[in-house]
Design an enzyme around this catalytic site. Sequence first.
Site, PDB file in Angstrom:
ATOM      1  CG  ASP A 283      -6.037  -0.159   4.948  1.00  0.00           C
ATOM      2  OD1 ASP A 283      -5.788  -1.169   5.624  1.00  0.00           O
ATOM      3  OD2 ASP A 283      -5.182   0.464   4.297  1.00  0.00           O
TER       4      ASP A 283
ATOM      5  CG  HIS B 194      -2.290   0.619   0.886  1.00  0.00           C
ATOM      6  ND1 HIS B 194      -3.374   0.553   1.722  1.00  0.00           N
ATOM      7  CD2 HIS B 194      -2.708   1.359  -0.179  1.00  0.00           C
ATOM      8  CE1 HIS B 194      -4.397   1.216   1.189  1.00  0.00           C
ATOM      9  NE2 HIS B 194      -4.014   1.719   0.040  1.00  0.00           N
TER      10      HIS B 194
ATOM     11  CG  ASP C 127      -5.266  -4.970   5.350  1.00  0.00           C
ATOM     12  OD1 ASP C 127      -6.127  -4.067   5.421  1.00  0.00           O
ATOM     13  OD2 ASP C 127      -4.042  -4.746   5.503  1.00  0.00           O
TER      14      ASP C 127
ATOM     15  CD  GLU D 137      -0.284  -4.080   1.895  1.00  0.00           C
ATOM     16  OE1 GLU D 137       0.124  -5.222   2.170  1.00  0.00           O
ATOM     17  OE2 GLU D 137       0.401  -3.049   2.041  1.00  0.00           O
TER      18      GLU D 137
ATOM     19  CG  HIS E  82      -3.972  -1.907   8.980  1.00  0.00           C
ATOM     20  ND1 HIS E  82      -4.132  -2.827   7.952  1.00  0.00           N
ATOM     21  CD2 HIS E  82      -3.620  -2.607  10.076  1.00  0.00           C
ATOM     22  CE1 HIS E  82      -3.868  -4.037   8.419  1.00  0.00           C
ATOM     23  NE2 HIS E  82      -3.570  -3.939   9.705  1.00  0.00           N
TER      24      HIS E  82
ATOM     25  CG  HIS F 230       2.735  -2.019   4.515  1.00  0.00           C
ATOM     26  ND1 HIS F 230       2.120  -3.245   4.359  1.00  0.00           N
ATOM     27  CD2 HIS F 230       3.304  -2.039   5.745  1.00  0.00           C
ATOM     28  CE1 HIS F 230       2.298  -3.961   5.459  1.00  0.00           C
ATOM     29  NE2 HIS F 230       3.012  -3.265   6.298  1.00  0.00           N
TER      30      HIS F 230
ATOM     31  CG  ASP G 284      -2.421   2.083   5.686  1.00  0.00           C
ATOM     32  OD1 ASP G 284      -2.164   1.233   6.547  1.00  0.00           O
ATOM     33  OD2 ASP G 284      -2.757   1.786   4.514  1.00  0.00           O
TER      34      ASP G 284
ATOM     35  CG  ASP H 299      -4.787  -2.728   2.688  1.00  0.00           C
ATOM     36  OD1 ASP H 299      -4.874  -3.965   2.621  1.00  0.00           O
ATOM     37  OD2 ASP H 299      -3.917  -2.145   3.349  1.00  0.00           O
TER      38      ASP H 299
HETATM   39 MG    MG Z   1      -3.228  -0.172   3.833  1.00  0.00          MG
HETATM   40 MG    MG Z   2      -4.175  -2.619   5.735  1.00  0.00          MG
END
Ligand code: MG
Ligand code: MG
Length: 315
Positions: A130, A103, A236, A279, A132, A147, A134, A234
């Site tokens: 996402d 990412h 995830d 990702e 996260h 990332h 980030d 992303d």
């Molecule tokens: Mg990310």
């Molecule tokens: Mg992530």
Amino acid sequence: MAAKNQKRTVTLIGAPTDIGAAQRGSSMSPDALRVAEIDLTLRRLGLEVIDSGNLAGPPNPRAKAQDGYRHLAEATAWCRSLESAVTEALHGGTVPVVMGGDHCLAIGSIAAIARFCAEERRPLSILWFDAHADFNTPATSPSGNLHGMPVAILCGDGPPELTALGAGPPIIDAGQVIQIGIRSVDHVEKLAVSESGLTVYDMRTIDEHGMFAVMEEALAKVSARGGHLHVSFDVDFLDPAIAPGVGTTVFGGPTYRESQLAMEMIYDSGLLASLDIMELNPALDLHNQTAELVFELVASLFGEQILSRHTTSFN
Ligand code: MG
Ligand code: MG
């Protein structure tokens, strides 16, 4: 179904590197998506597709962090290369679809898009899917993996090599970013996120209000601003029960249908103008299951629907 896609051309751009990640393997993602025949599906949905192949860049040296960042020089080279490719795709009047890679590459793609939008005097909104936020910096990320930092860097907090890409620094303003699906934010990062000006629909919000209400509100904000919608996806973001092929799984993510609904609603909005797919890690996947799922979500983003016509009063 094809109306919003008519005369639209997508440029597929492969960015095969895991330079910013802790886990190796997302470098294989562009080819996993090609194996899933992403190009054929987009053509079936009425789009022209140009596959510009994979970008080249420095190998992953698997070095330790220096001055708070791992692989900064290599990541900068990859982001610069991607920035050029995305700029070319935008100037060609096409919809860039970036197949990462990890990412940190979103710094390169969004740098290109932000500069293009500034030149065209078009407002830019970013939907950041996402697990996260980030939004790490070296002060909050002992690993130095880039990332985990792209949103902070895009907003001007990071190394000058990256914050100056596009028309930065800053490349974008935090107010342009809407995050969806967030459920893993580091302790100190939480404070930075709450002071940042980012709009965040975390998993608790999705649990309480449902994906439909969240997407309706998010897209209303984008629509009110008008202009260019970039989706930075992303993988995830998805619950690991349905998408195990990522380096940093976090339980408690959206289900298959919640994810599909989000993509379908973006297509219905008619606002999508560029996309990152980041990702996906084939080395951690089970029989290409996650790549196949991502490919189904991309199809929904570009107009795949369960039925081609409405059959009840609810539609
Ligand atoms: Mg990310
Ligand atoms: Mg992530």
